[in-house]
Design an enzyme around this catalytic site. Structure first.
Site, PDB file in Angstrom:
ATOM      1  N   GLU A  34     110.113  48.864 -78.963  1.00 26.69           N
ATOM      2  CA  GLU A  34     109.737  50.154 -79.553  1.00 26.69           C
ATOM      3  C   GLU A  34     110.612  51.266 -78.988  1.00 26.69           C
ATOM      4  O   GLU A  34     110.605  51.521 -77.789  1.00 26.69           O
ATOM      5  CB  GLU A  34     108.256  50.436 -79.243  1.00 26.69           C
ATOM      6  CG  GLU A  34     107.774  51.797 -79.701  1.00 26.69           C
ATOM      7  CD  GLU A  34     106.341  52.106 -79.243  1.00 26.69           C
ATOM      8  OE1 GLU A  34     105.543  51.162 -79.027  1.00 26.69           O
ATOM      9  OE2 GLU A  34     106.020  53.300 -79.092  1.00 26.69           O
ATOM     10  N   ARG A  38     111.470  60.363 -79.236  1.00 23.80           N
ATOM     11  CA  ARG A  38     111.299  61.482 -78.312  1.00 23.80           C
ATOM     12  C   ARG A  38     112.635  62.033 -77.834  1.00 23.80           C
ATOM     13  O   ARG A  38     112.680  62.888 -76.966  1.00 23.80           O
ATOM     14  CB  ARG A  38     110.490  61.046 -77.084  1.00 23.80           C
ATOM     15  CG  ARG A  38     109.081  60.658 -77.440  1.00 23.80           C
ATOM     16  CD  ARG A  38     108.290  60.283 -76.200  1.00 23.80           C
ATOM     17  NE  ARG A  38     107.227  59.377 -76.569  1.00 23.80           N
ATOM     18  CZ  ARG A  38     106.502  58.677 -75.712  1.00 23.80           C
ATOM     19  NH1 ARG A  38     106.726  58.777 -74.428  1.00 23.80           N
ATOM     20  NH2 ARG A  38     105.556  57.870 -76.149  1.00 23.80           N
ATOM     21  N   THR A  62     106.106  56.824 -81.405  1.00 20.44           N
ATOM     22  CA  THR A  62     105.885  58.274 -81.466  1.00 20.44           C
ATOM     23  C   THR A  62     106.169  58.808 -82.872  1.00 20.44           C
ATOM     24  O   THR A  62     106.750  59.885 -83.043  1.00 20.44           O
ATOM     25  CB  THR A  62     106.727  59.035 -80.398  1.00 20.44           C
ATOM     26  OG1 THR A  62     106.805  58.249 -79.207  1.00 20.44           O
ATOM     27  CG2 THR A  62     106.077  60.362 -80.041  1.00 20.44           C
ATOM     28  N   LYS A 122      96.659  50.450 -81.748  1.00 19.40           N
ATOM     29  CA  LYS A 122      97.113  50.732 -80.386  1.00 19.40           C
ATOM     30  C   LYS A 122      95.959  51.455 -79.669  1.00 19.40           C
ATOM     31  O   LYS A 122      95.261  52.251 -80.292  1.00 19.40           O
ATOM     32  CB  LYS A 122      98.348  51.623 -80.504  1.00 19.40           C
ATOM     33  CG  LYS A 122      98.769  52.380 -79.269  1.00 19.40           C
ATOM     34  CD  LYS A 122     100.162  52.962 -79.490  1.00 19.40           C
ATOM     35  CE  LYS A 122     100.446  54.106 -78.540  1.00 19.40           C
ATOM     36  NZ  LYS A 122     101.848  54.158 -78.121  1.00 19.40           N
TER      37      LYS A 122
HETATM   38  C1  3PG Z   1     103.698  55.226 -75.121  1.00 18.59           C
HETATM   39  O1  3PG Z   1     104.421  55.955 -75.723  1.00 18.59           O
HETATM   40  O2  3PG Z   1     103.069  54.317 -75.657  1.00 18.59           O
HETATM   41  C2  3PG Z   1     103.511  55.471 -73.684  1.00 18.59           C
HETATM   42  O3  3PG Z   1     104.053  56.689 -73.301  1.00 18.59           O
HETATM   43  C3  3PG Z   1     104.098  54.405 -72.827  1.00 18.59           C
HETATM   44  O4  3PG Z   1     103.412  54.575 -71.689  1.00 18.59           O
HETATM   45  P1  3PG Z   1     104.001  54.287 -70.251  1.00 18.59           P
HETATM   46  O5  3PG Z   1     105.297  55.069 -70.147  1.00 18.59           O
HETATM   47  O6  3PG Z   1     102.927  54.795 -69.337  1.00 18.59           O
HETATM   48  O7  3PG Z   1     104.224  52.806 -70.157  1.00 18.59           O
END
Ligand code: 3PG
Length: 201
Positions: A34, A38, A62, A122
């Site tokens: 993924e 961002r 995102t 999710k």
């Molecule tokens: C996401 O976008 O799903 C999370 O920001 C990932 O979370 P983590 O950086 O705490 O693993």
């Protein structure tokens, strides 16, 4: 969600590095990747991974609105992930055949999506919203809903989630840490991916 126990969540702005990173993750047994929208070059990273990394199944994370959804699909995304779920996003996803993994943090949100026919979601932000104990508590009243928890998951706590009956996989950035990316330590990332790909679920 079934390809591997862990979906790496990437925040990356260097297109060349994203290809090397994706290769390192695939080599370690994590093909579903993924790339979060961002950074300004996230869409270019998706296009490059999609074109150049054999074995990778690249998706966009995102995804907040239909416009981003369209850009991500045109770049070659094979799946889409959102931290939440708006009606606009759900309606737009019905007009594509690229699967959407929308985010929930409560029983009501999960029930609302199930009413729309979406039963794989999710759980975000997993650790902060209640962790594995919270998700375990949802499995009895909502046995038809399966989750990919994401947010604060790491090598130490991933198994707490993966051992739950309602968890198919987890997502996280721990397999692609910033310092290893900056050093170009792709072998180190493959090692982290290998360990993650061998987690039991
Ligand atoms: C996401 O976008 O799903 C999370 O920001 C990932 O979370 P983590 O950086 O705490 O693993």
């Amino acid at each position: 969600m079934n390809l591997a126990p862990v979906i790496p969540v990437l925040v990356i702005d260097d297109v060349e590095a994203s290809v090397l990173l994706a290769r390192a993750l695939v080599a370690g047994g994590l093909p579903a990747i993924e790339v979060t929208l961002r950074t300004t070059s996230a869409i270019d990273c998706i296009a490059a991974i999609s074109a150049d990394v054999e074995g990778a199944v690249v998706g966009a994370g995102t995804v907040l609105n239909p416009a981003q959804m369209e850009l991500a699909i045109n770049a070659g995304s094979k799946f889409l992930v959102s931290p939440g779920a708006t009606q606009e996003l759900i309606d737009a996803s019905r007009r594509t055949n690229v699967p959407l993994l929308p985010g929930v943090a409560t029983a009501s949100e999960a029930m609302g999506l199930a009413e729309e026919g979406i039963t794989a979601v999710k759980f975000f932000p997993a650790n902060q919203a209640g962790g594995a104990g919270y998700l375990k508590a949802l499995s009895s009243p909502l046995p038809h809903i399966t989750f990919c928890p994401t947010g604060g998951i790491n090598a130490q706590n991933a198994s707490d989630y993966l051992s739950l009956p309602n968890v198919v996989c987890v997502g996280g950035s721990w397999v692609a840490p910033k310092d290893l990316i900056e050093k170009g330590d792709w072998a180190g990332i493959t090692q982290l991916a290998k360990a993650a790909s061998q987690l039991e679920r």
